[in-house]
Design a protein around this motif. Structure first.
Motif, PDB file in Angstrom:
ATOM      1  N   ILE A 101       0.872  -1.172   0.000  1.00 51.68           N
ATOM      2  CA  ILE A 101       0.000   0.000   0.000  1.00 51.68           C
ATOM      3  C   ILE A 101       0.914   1.228   0.000  1.00 51.68           C
ATOM      4  O   ILE A 101       1.744   1.394   0.895  1.00 51.68           O
ATOM      5  CB  ILE A 101      -0.924   0.032   1.240  1.00 51.68           C
ATOM      6  CG1 ILE A 101      -1.859  -1.176   1.250  1.00 51.68           C
ATOM      7  CG2 ILE A 101      -1.732   1.337   1.259  1.00 51.68           C
ATOM      8  CD1 ILE A 101      -2.888  -1.198   0.138  1.00 51.68           C
ATOM      9  N   LYS A 102       0.797   2.066  -1.025  1.00 45.56           N
ATOM     10  CA  LYS A 102       1.646   3.260  -1.171  1.00 45.56           C
ATOM     11  C   LYS A 102       0.819   4.433  -1.681  1.00 45.56           C
ATOM     12  O   LYS A 102      -0.306   4.270  -2.162  1.00 45.56           O
ATOM     13  CB  LYS A 102       2.781   3.008  -2.165  1.00 45.56           C
ATOM     14  CG  LYS A 102       3.668   1.811  -1.878  1.00 45.56           C
ATOM     15  CD  LYS A 102       4.582   2.017  -0.701  1.00 45.56           C
ATOM     16  CE  LYS A 102       5.475   0.807  -0.481  1.00 45.56           C
ATOM     17  NZ  LYS A 102       6.244   0.855   0.759  1.00 45.56           N
ATOM     18  N   ASN A 103       1.433   5.610  -1.599  1.00 44.04           N
ATOM     19  CA  ASN A 103       0.856   6.804  -2.214  1.00 44.04           C
ATOM     20  C   ASN A 103       1.531   7.048  -3.557  1.00 44.04           C
ATOM     21  O   ASN A 103       2.732   6.791  -3.711  1.00 44.04           O
ATOM     22  CB  ASN A 103       1.093   8.038  -1.332  1.00 44.04           C
ATOM     23  CG  ASN A 103       0.218   8.043  -0.106  1.00 44.04           C
ATOM     24  OD1 ASN A 103      -0.953   8.360  -0.170  1.00 44.04           O
ATOM     25  ND2 ASN A 103       0.796   7.674   1.024  1.00 44.04           N
ATOM     26  N   ILE A 104       0.775   7.540  -4.513  1.00 36.25           N
ATOM     27  CA  ILE A 104       1.373   8.011  -5.763  1.00 36.25           C
ATOM     28  C   ILE A 104       1.857   9.437  -5.513  1.00 36.25           C
ATOM     29  O   ILE A 104       1.071  10.326  -5.200  1.00 36.25           O
ATOM     30  CB  ILE A 104       0.370   7.983  -6.923  1.00 36.25           C
ATOM     31  CG1 ILE A 104      -0.044   6.547  -7.239  1.00 36.25           C
ATOM     32  CG2 ILE A 104       0.957   8.652  -8.158  1.00 36.25           C
ATOM     33  CD1 ILE A 104      -1.100   6.431  -8.333  1.00 36.25           C
ATOM     34  N   ALA A 105       3.164   9.643  -5.664  1.00 34.88           N
ATOM     35  CA  ALA A 105       3.727  10.977  -5.443  1.00 34.88           C
ATOM     36  C   ALA A 105       3.787  11.775  -6.738  1.00 34.88           C
ATOM     37  O   ALA A 105       3.618  12.997  -6.721  1.00 34.88           O
ATOM     38  CB  ALA A 105       5.123  10.871  -4.836  1.00 34.88           C
TER      39      ALA A 105
END
Length: 201
Positions: A101-105
């Motif tokens: 689970i990650k954020n799109i930067a």
């Protein structure tokens, strides 16, 4: 308390102890299966890393079109092309095959500046994005992506996670957008758990 448990164990015949043990194992397996089916039915995944808050995340379907700032489920980049991922798998920092689970930067067309002090996207510094030199306890030196300026090409995505010791594109670089599986949203998480591991030098 210890002497009492030893006394009880002595009173129970070995066959009874074996029977109880078998039923305990069966109970755990059944509970595990029930929880798994419930999570699958409700499209939930569990995150136990401190990259993001520890807890359950709900998967929301297709992530396209991609936007910076969105939370997503991500397929692990291939270790053959990413030295940092190969290192992480070697030292068991994360399980093989389990999505992140990650954020799109940043997405195609945006500019990322990577430095020891942190990550800037189109000139804006991402919070708590300083690139770490060592794992907790200084057990292993961490491979990072080469410092510099990157203009994301078509089909590239830069990932970010705000937690301490977060493993994101600062270490393995941009990834193909085809690795983004679904959009995600926190369902039940522990606030602040992404900062449980204290930052080192």
């Amino acid at each position: 308390m210890q002497s009492m448990s030893v006394t009880i164990a002595k009173r129970l015949p070995p066959a009874r102890l074996l029977w109880w043990g078998a039923w305990a194992i069966i109970g755990v397996l059944v509970l595990n299966a029930v929880v798994g089916l419930w999570m699958q039915h409700d499209h939930l995944v569990f995150n136990d890393s401190t990259c993001e808050s520890v807890g359950f995340y709900k998967l929301l379907g297709s992530p396209y079109p991609l936007h910076d700032g969105e939370l997503v489920e991500v397929e692990i980049p291939g270790p053959a092309h990413h030295a940092a991922v190969a290192e992480g798998l070697k030292y068991h920092w994360f399980p093989a095959g389990q999505p992140w689970i990650k954020n799109i930067a940043a997405v195609t067309g945006q500019t990322v500046k990577l430095a020891r002090s942190g990550v800037r996207v189109d000139g804006h510094m991402l919070p708590n994005s300083r690139v770490d030199r060592w794992t907790p306890g200084h057990h292993h030196r961490i491979i990072h992506y080469p410092f510099g300026m990157y203009h994301l090409k078509r089909g590239q995505v830069w990932l970010y996670a705000p937690g301490n010791y977060a493993f994101d594109s600062s270490y393995y670089g941009p990834i193909p957008e085809s690795h983004i599986l679904q959009r995600a949203a926190p369902w039940w998480t522990i606030p602040g758990s992404q900062f449980w591991l204290g930052k080192g030098d």
